[in-house]
Design a protein around this motif. Structure first.
Motif, PDB file in Angstrom:
ATOM      1  N   SER A   1      15.310   1.105  22.204  1.00 40.96           N
ATOM      2  CA  SER A   1      13.864   1.267  22.380  1.00 40.96           C
ATOM      3  C   SER A   1      13.174   1.041  21.056  1.00 40.96           C
ATOM      4  O   SER A   1      13.763   1.330  20.012  1.00 40.96           O
ATOM      5  N   ARG A   2      11.928   0.615  21.122  1.00 38.11           N
ATOM      6  CA  ARG A   2      11.151   0.530  19.887  1.00 38.11           C
ATOM      7  C   ARG A   2      11.238   1.863  19.149  1.00 38.11           C
ATOM      8  O   ARG A   2      11.344   2.911  19.775  1.00 38.11           O
ATOM      9  N   PHE A   3      11.157   1.809  17.784  1.00 38.02           N
ATOM     10  CA  PHE A   3      11.100   3.065  17.023  1.00 38.02           C
ATOM     11  C   PHE A   3       9.679   3.603  17.161  1.00 38.02           C
ATOM     12  O   PHE A   3       8.761   3.152  16.488  1.00 38.02           O
TER      13      PHE A   3
ATOM     14  N   LEU B 182      21.403   3.346  17.831  1.00 39.44           N
ATOM     15  CA  LEU B 182      19.959   3.300  18.123  1.00 39.44           C
ATOM     16  C   LEU B 182      19.485   1.909  17.744  1.00 39.44           C
ATOM     17  O   LEU B 182      19.550   1.532  16.568  1.00 39.44           O
ATOM     18  N   CYS B 183      19.059   1.169  18.730  1.00 45.01           N
ATOM     19  CA  CYS B 183      18.629  -0.200  18.461  1.00 45.01           C
ATOM     20  C   CYS B 183      17.162  -0.336  18.825  1.00 45.01           C
ATOM     21  O   CYS B 183      16.747   0.065  19.916  1.00 45.01           O
ATOM     22  N   GLY B 184      16.367  -0.854  17.895  1.00 43.87           N
ATOM     23  CA  GLY B 184      14.942  -1.013  18.192  1.00 43.87           C
ATOM     24  C   GLY B 184      14.389  -2.266  17.569  1.00 43.87           C
ATOM     25  O   GLY B 184      14.775  -2.637  16.463  1.00 43.87           O
TER      26      GLY B 184
ATOM     27  N   GLN C 256      16.494  -5.204  15.195  1.00 42.61           N
ATOM     28  CA  GLN C 256      16.686  -6.623  15.506  1.00 42.61           C
ATOM     29  C   GLN C 256      15.857  -6.954  16.725  1.00 42.61           C
ATOM     30  O   GLN C 256      15.597  -6.078  17.541  1.00 42.61           O
ATOM     31  N   ASP C 257      15.494  -8.214  16.838  1.00 46.38           N
ATOM     32  CA  ASP C 257      14.877  -8.616  18.094  1.00 46.38           C
ATOM     33  C   ASP C 257      15.796  -9.678  18.679  1.00 46.38           C
ATOM     34  O   ASP C 257      15.673 -10.856  18.356  1.00 46.38           O
ATOM     35  N   ASN C 258      16.726  -9.242  19.468  1.00 45.39           N
ATOM     36  CA  ASN C 258      17.779 -10.147  19.899  1.00 45.39           C
ATOM     37  C   ASN C 258      18.219  -9.759  21.315  1.00 45.39           C
ATOM     38  O   ASN C 258      18.822  -8.712  21.531  1.00 45.39           O
TER      39      ASN C 258
HETATM   40  N1  UDP Z   1      13.798  -4.115  23.547  1.00 42.39           N
HETATM   41  C1  UDP Z   1      14.421  -5.142  22.853  1.00 42.39           C
HETATM   42  N2  UDP Z   1      15.033  -4.863  21.699  1.00 42.39           N
HETATM   43  C2  UDP Z   1      15.071  -3.613  21.186  1.00 42.39           C
HETATM   44  C3  UDP Z   1      14.435  -2.566  21.888  1.00 42.39           C
HETATM   45  C4  UDP Z   1      13.813  -2.858  23.083  1.00 42.39           C
HETATM   46  O1  UDP Z   1      14.430  -6.293  23.285  1.00 42.39           O
HETATM   47  O2  UDP Z   1      15.647  -3.441  20.119  1.00 42.39           O
HETATM   48  C5  UDP Z   1      13.196  -4.435  24.842  1.00 42.39           C
HETATM   49  C6  UDP Z   1      13.851  -3.707  25.983  1.00 42.39           C
HETATM   50  O3  UDP Z   1      15.081  -4.334  26.298  1.00 42.39           O
HETATM   51  C7  UDP Z   1      12.790  -3.799  27.063  1.00 42.39           C
HETATM   52  C8  UDP Z   1      11.507  -3.746  26.257  1.00 42.39           C
HETATM   53  O4  UDP Z   1      11.838  -4.076  24.900  1.00 42.39           O
HETATM   54  O5  UDP Z   1      12.870  -5.019  27.744  1.00 42.39           O
HETATM   55  C9  UDP Z   1      10.917  -2.342  26.248  1.00 42.39           C
HETATM   56  O6  UDP Z   1      10.283  -2.093  27.445  1.00 42.39           O
HETATM   57  P1  UDP Z   1      10.037  -0.614  27.956  1.00 42.39           P
HETATM   58  O7  UDP Z   1       9.277  -0.716  29.221  1.00 42.39           O
HETATM   59  O8  UDP Z   1      11.336   0.117  28.026  1.00 42.39           O
HETATM   60  O9  UDP Z   1       9.191   0.105  26.817  1.00 42.39           O
HETATM   61  P2  UDP Z   1       7.894  -0.307  25.946  1.00 42.39           P
HETATM   62  O10 UDP Z   1       8.428  -0.824  24.668  1.00 42.39           O
HETATM   63  O11 UDP Z   1       7.112  -1.321  26.716  1.00 42.39           O
HETATM   64  O12 UDP Z   1       7.171   0.981  25.750  1.00 42.39           O
END
Ligand code: UDP
Length: 404
Positions: free
Chosen positions: A224-226, A252-254, A288-290
């Motif tokens: 999840s995003r940090f 924890l990956c964000g 990372q964005d991967n």
């Molecule tokens: N995501 C990602 N890389 C990361 C963390 C999150 O690609 O390191 C993606 C995750 O796979 C999902 C989106 O970001 O597709 C997050 O969507 P979500 O509805 O869970 O939460 P939001 O960030 O919109 O609050």
């Protein structure tokens, strides 16, 4: 590779695909535009990235424009995002002015002459007030609106009231006192995207190696995003409790969304809290964005955690469920729409840290239990939360608003 509806036929069947072509046929000659504030990072960009090409492949004419804000603007809209999800903020006239002026700039470079406009989330919400309205406008709000900070919601109503329709992600987010039609549409995932497609073992090994993730013990992960609302600090706390009973590793990956300026501060806080556990390799933090990395992490983890305090819907939950994973998550926002507790995952109050840690321990000690939850989770996503359903929903909505 171009996204084609045809590729989804194996997963959802002929009937669902034929229905989509038919629905798109009602919109021939009509143009639709989507406006949001980022191409990458977060669930909205993720959704549009699959939804828009598939709508076009079906025969509809759908575009996507990005609303460009500067750092000041995104600082403000992040505060607004937080306040829409319940946080109190200092709503000054300067913030309001900055917000409105940035959206007015959009008007100065962007023509809108399509037949239908979708505006996503609060960032570009006010643009409607600068255009001569010649078509229906929809505000698609992806955040948890169950308890917005009242002064902010009052201010935003100036713009919301101009819209023809508001779409939210849960019944709980509808506002009975808002005199604009509101409907619920559940988000969905793309099973064939890089993030969700099946991966070969070769790929998994390659990525594990590339990102330095050892597999000598079970992995639990939150992806999840940090962001404060995702409570990564709470996840570290839960991990410490789990680790006392079962030896495992936390990842924890964000990624950092370009419209979310708070990410690095939260990341540093997490790093401080995890402290020594990072040196020992027990906690791995990844920025990372991967997509393939996310896909791989969701697949190799024994348990996926989603310890959100608020969650508009939570695509990360859907993604992990699709991959047959047991998800242990907070019973907030859109998560209980997805997980049926103890059937297709486990739900806890976000304050119940012992509940979370005991459940994770239970799954780690009893993998068959996790497998049972994961299989039920996959079936639930297949039935309710795949992108083809969302494509059909969007076409229905467009048809209902555009005069055909
Ligand atoms: N995501 C990602 N890389 C990361 C963390 C999150 O690609 O390191 C993606 C995750 O796979 C999902 C989106 O970001 O597709 C997050 O969507 P979500 O509805 O869970 O939460 P939001 O960030 O919109 O609050």
């Amino acid at each position: 590779m171009k996204k084609r509806l045809e590729s989804y036929r194996n997963i959802v069947g002929d009937k669902a695909i034929a229905e989509i072509y038919k629905k798109a046929g009602y919109l021939y000659g009509k143009e639709i535009i989507n406006i949001n504030s980022t191409y990458q990072g977060g669930g909205v960009a993720e959704l549009l990235d699959s939804l828009i090409p598939l709508l076009n492949d079906a025969g509809a004419d759908v575009g996507w424009d990005i609303f460009h804000g500067n750092t000041d603007f995104f600082q403000i809209t992040k505060k607004f995002h937080n306040a829409l999800q319940g946080a109190a903020i200092d709503l000054t006239d300067i913030k309001k002015q900055n917000y409105i002026e940035a959206t007015q700039n959009f008007f100065s470079y962007q023509k809108i002459n399509q037949n239908l406009v979708f505006v996503h989330d609060p960032q570009p919400l006010p643009i409607i007030s600068f255009y001569k309205k010649r078509q229906p406008w929809i505000w698609r709000c992806h955040v948890d609106l169950s308890n917005p900070y009242p002064p902010l919601f009052e201010f935003l109503k100036e713009f919301i009231l101009r819209y023809d329709l508001v779409i939210v992600s849960s019944e709980k987010y509808k506002k009975p006192d808002l005199p604009v039609k509101q409907i619920v549409v559940h988000p969905a995932i793309d099973p064939l995207s890089l993030k969700n497609m099946d991966l070969t073992e070769k790929y998994e090994t390659k990525y594990l190696h590339k990102f330095g993730i050892p597999c000598d013990k079970p992995i639990i992960a939150q992806i999840s995003r940090f962001d404060r609302w995702k409570d990564p600090l709470g996840v570290v706390e839960i991990y410490k409790r789990v680790k006392e009973k079962v030896n495992c590793r936390l990842v924890l990956c964000g990624n950092m969304a370009s419209d979310d300026p708070e990410g690095w501060d939260i990341y540093e806080e997490v790093k401080r809290k995890a402290n020594r556990l990072i040196d020992t390799g027990d906690i791995i933090l990844i920025v990372q964005d991967n997509n393939i990395l996310v896909n791989m992490l969701q697949r190799i983890s024994s348990v996926i955690i989603q310890k959100s305090l608020k969650e508009g819907f939570g695509l990360t939950v859907t993604e992990a469920m699709w991959k047959h994973k047991p998800v242990v998550a907070s019973n907030v926002g859109g998560i209980p729409i997805q997980i049926v507790d103890r059937e297709s995952g486990l739900l806890f109050d976000p304050n119940d840290l012992d509940g979370f840690s005991d459940a994770i321990v239970e799954i780690l000690k009893n993998p068959e239990f996790g497998e049972r939850l994961g299989n039920a989770a996959h079936n639930r996503v297949k039935k309710h939360f795949l992108i083809t359903r969302l494509v059909a929903d969007y076409l229905d909505i467009a048809k209902s608003l555009i005069n055909t």
